[in-house]
Design a protein around this motif. Structure first.
Motif, PDB file in Angstrom:
ATOM      1  N   GLY A 219       0.783  -1.501  -0.047  1.00 10.23           N
ATOM      2  CA  GLY A 219      -0.007  -0.338  -0.069  1.00 10.23           C
ATOM      3  C   GLY A 219       0.528   1.289  -0.261  1.00 10.23           C
ATOM      4  N   ALA A 220       2.174   1.441  -0.169  1.00 12.27           N
ATOM      5  CA  ALA A 220       3.565   2.258   0.302  1.00 12.27           C
ATOM      6  C   ALA A 220       3.173   3.177  -1.005  1.00 12.27           C
ATOM      7  CB  ALA A 220       4.136   2.342   0.766  1.00 12.27           C
ATOM      8  N   LEU A 221       3.267   3.932  -1.220  1.00 10.64           N
ATOM      9  CA  LEU A 221       3.718   5.204  -2.886  1.00 10.64           C
ATOM     10  C   LEU A 221       5.318   5.776  -2.575  1.00 10.64           C
ATOM     11  CD1 LEU A 221      -0.338   6.669  -2.831  1.00 10.64           C
ATOM     12  CD2 LEU A 221       0.547   5.543  -4.251  1.00 10.64           C
ATOM     13  N   ALA A 222       5.510   5.901  -3.852  1.00  8.96           N
ATOM     14  CA  ALA A 222       6.365   7.069  -3.511  1.00  8.96           C
ATOM     15  C   ALA A 222       6.732   7.718  -5.298  1.00  8.96           C
ATOM     16  CB  ALA A 222       7.845   6.057  -4.348  1.00  8.96           C
ATOM     17  N   THR A 223       6.640   8.742  -4.994  1.00  6.99           N
ATOM     18  CA  THR A 223       6.743  10.598  -5.743  1.00  6.99           C
ATOM     19  C   THR A 223       8.248  10.307  -6.061  1.00  6.99           C
ATOM     20  OG1 THR A 223       6.340  11.815  -4.958  1.00  6.99           O
ATOM     21  CG2 THR A 223       4.132  10.382  -5.506  1.00  6.99           C
ATOM     22  N   THR A 224       8.748  10.247  -7.886  1.00  4.86           N
ATOM     23  CA  THR A 224       9.954  11.334  -7.748  1.00  4.86           C
ATOM     24  C   THR A 224       9.781  12.161  -8.907  1.00  4.86           C
ATOM     25  OG1 THR A 224      10.425  10.252 -10.024  1.00  4.86           O
ATOM     26  CG2 THR A 224      10.649   9.270  -7.375  1.00  4.86           C
ATOM     27  N   LEU A 225      10.129  13.437  -9.061  1.00  8.03           N
ATOM     28  CA  LEU A 225      10.004  13.837  -9.977  1.00  8.03           C
ATOM     29  C   LEU A 225      11.440  15.120 -10.766  1.00  8.03           C
ATOM     30  CD1 LEU A 225       8.921  16.703 -11.959  1.00  8.03           C
ATOM     31  CD2 LEU A 225       9.230  18.000  -9.601  1.00  8.03           C
ATOM     32  N   SER A 226      11.526  14.678 -11.444  1.00  5.82           N
ATOM     33  CA  SER A 226      13.886  14.638 -12.484  1.00  5.82           C
ATOM     34  C   SER A 226      13.253  16.166 -12.839  1.00  5.82           C
ATOM     35  CB  SER A 226      14.281  13.577 -12.523  1.00  5.82           C
ATOM     36  OG  SER A 226      14.191  12.868 -11.512  1.00  5.82           O
ATOM     37  N   SER A 227      14.181  16.850 -13.482  1.00  8.57           N
ATOM     38  CA  SER A 227      13.484  18.963 -14.243  1.00  8.57           C
ATOM     39  C   SER A 227      14.973  18.776 -14.468  1.00  8.57           C
ATOM     40  CB  SER A 227      13.107  18.998 -13.771  1.00  8.57           C
ATOM     41  OG  SER A 227      13.468  20.896 -14.537  1.00  8.57           O
ATOM     42  N   SER A 228      15.516  18.777 -15.700  1.00  5.77           N
ATOM     43  CA  SER A 228      17.051  19.897 -16.183  1.00  5.77           C
ATOM     44  C   SER A 228      16.786  20.888 -16.622  1.00  5.77           C
ATOM     45  CB  SER A 228      17.609  18.660 -17.362  1.00  5.77           C
ATOM     46  OG  SER A 228      16.430  18.646 -18.457  1.00  5.77           O
ATOM     47  N   VAL A 229      15.522  21.569 -16.150  1.00  2.00           N
ATOM     48  CA  VAL A 229      15.441  23.089 -16.451  1.00  2.00           C
ATOM     49  C   VAL A 229      14.698  24.184 -15.878  1.00  2.00           C
ATOM     50  CG1 VAL A 229      14.284  22.690 -18.666  1.00  2.00           C
ATOM     51  CG2 VAL A 229      13.060  22.447 -17.131  1.00  2.00           C
ATOM     52  N   THR A 230      15.498  23.570 -14.233  1.00  3.27           N
ATOM     53  CA  THR A 230      14.233  24.513 -13.220  1.00  3.27           C
ATOM     54  C   THR A 230      15.451  23.732 -12.214  1.00  3.27           C
ATOM     55  OG1 THR A 230      12.373  24.953 -11.730  1.00  3.27           O
ATOM     56  CG2 THR A 230      12.549  22.705 -12.642  1.00  3.27           C
ATOM     57  N   ARG A 231      15.632  24.054 -11.211  1.00  2.00           N
ATOM     58  CA  ARG A 231      16.077  23.884 -10.098  1.00  2.00           C
ATOM     59  C   ARG A 231      15.458  23.519  -8.621  1.00  2.00           C
ATOM     60  NH1 ARG A 231      21.697  22.209  -7.697  1.00  2.00           N
ATOM     61  NH2 ARG A 231      21.654  23.212  -5.275  1.00  2.00           N
ATOM     62  N   GLY A 232      15.008  22.980  -8.046  1.00  2.00           N
ATOM     63  CA  GLY A 232      14.685  22.457  -6.927  1.00  2.00           C
ATOM     64  C   GLY A 232      15.014  22.129  -5.388  1.00  2.00           C
TER      65      GLY A 232
END
Length: 327
Positions: A219-232
């Motif tokens: 039931g767990a969840l994982a979310t990822t975000l990767s980008s080469s156009v913005t520094r988070g």
């Protein structure tokens, strides 16, 4: 000095970082191979390396080189790793291990047949703060782990010839940046049950933003975000029913973290004392595995590397990212 004699295959930016950390840690770096004698000589002079070769073939043919760090662009990883293995040399292959799972399995199978180590240079896994995080997870203090959230977001050039934007070089945010948070979700939660991905593509065909959602049997969840156009923020969080771990920026390099109870009480605060980039830890782990004869690996088993490449394959399928030759 350490137990293995190292060679570095290719002389780009990541090879410089690796050599710098090896030298600082006193690891035995004896050779470098480049596509030209001039390039090899310059790298050797910078890091006081006694042997400089004008080709990768010459490097792996050196009988005194025990293990090679493969640091070429992504599409060349499989070919270069196989070259070293065919010459009875262990390999530490820069992430992403290959372009796809099929290539990763070829390397794994050849290494097994030859009785050699082939392992992925996912250096983050070996950093002291990540070692401590795994200990905390194993202790059960977080309760049931319900979610992992992580980003790897950088603002890089829009130049279409830059390796991150060039499809012929295996470019894109996913393989270069996304591999970090995706490998982290595997480290914490294991293999996902379902994978969902959405991305934006450049005119060159590579992705510049990619978001993922993974679900798991428990039931767990994982979310990822990767980008080469913005520094988070470049932070990561592991959420449990009894506590959470907040990993500070930049989470995938030596950094600090806190274990926080639901009421805000800080149960543990960790401060990193690693002054370098920390790439020596993966090299020391590779040396330990060879000494133990454990060629399957432990912190990042080769089978897990192959499976993670399979997850990346599925994400690429969903976002329409195909490399030349259908790879």
């Amino acid at each position: 000095m350490s137990g293995l004699r190292w060679g570095i295959l290719a002389t780009g930016g990541i090879a410089h970082a690796f050599a710098r950390d090896l030298r600082a840690a006193g690891i035995d770096l004896i050779a470098v191979g480049s596509r030209s004698q001039e390039g090899a000589d310059a790298f050797a002079a910078e890091f006081d390396i006694p042997r400089a070769y004008p080709s990768y073939e010459a490097l792996v043919a050196d009988p005194d080189v025990d293990i090679v760090y493969v640091s070429t662009p992504h599409p060349m990883h499989a070919e270069n790793a196989m070259l070293a293995l065919e010459n009875d040399t262990h390999v530490l292959v820069e992430k992403p291990f290959t372009l796809n799972a099929a290539e990763a399995a070829q390397i794994r199978d050849l290494a097994a047949a030859k009785g050699l180590l082939a392992t992925e240079a996912m250096w983050t896994r070996y950093l002291p703060h990540m070692v401590r995080i795994r200990e905390i997870l194993a202790s059960g203090v977080l309760g049931e782990v319900r979610a992992v959230i992580a980003d790897h977001t950088q603002k890089v050039t829009d130049d279409p010839s830059h390796r991150l934007n060039a499809i012929e070089l295996g470019g894109g945010a996913l393989l270069d940046l996304g591999i970090y948070p995706i490998s982290f979700t595997w480290d914490v939660l294991g293999a996902p049950t379902t994978v969902q991905a959405s991305a934006r593509l450049r005119p060159t065909g590579v992705d510049y933003e990619v978001a993922t959602i993974f679900t798991y049997d428990r039931g767990a969840l994982a979310t990822t975000l990767s980008s080469s156009v913005t520094r988070g923020p470049n932070t990561a969080t592991v959420l449990g029913t009894d506590a959470r771990i907040d990993i500070d920026s930049v989470w995938y390099s030596p950094t600090s973290f806190r274990v926080v109870a639901p009421d805000g009480t800080v149960l543990e605060s960790y401060e990193s004392d690693v002054e370098s980039r920390g790439m020596q830890y993966q090299a020391l782990a590779a040396e330990r595995l060879v000494a133990e004869g454990n060629f399957a690996g432990d912190i990042l088993p080769i089978d897990e590397t192959v499976a993670i490449m399979g997850t990346l394959d599925e994400i690429r399928r969903q976002i329409g990212l195909v490399y030349p030759g259908g790879r």
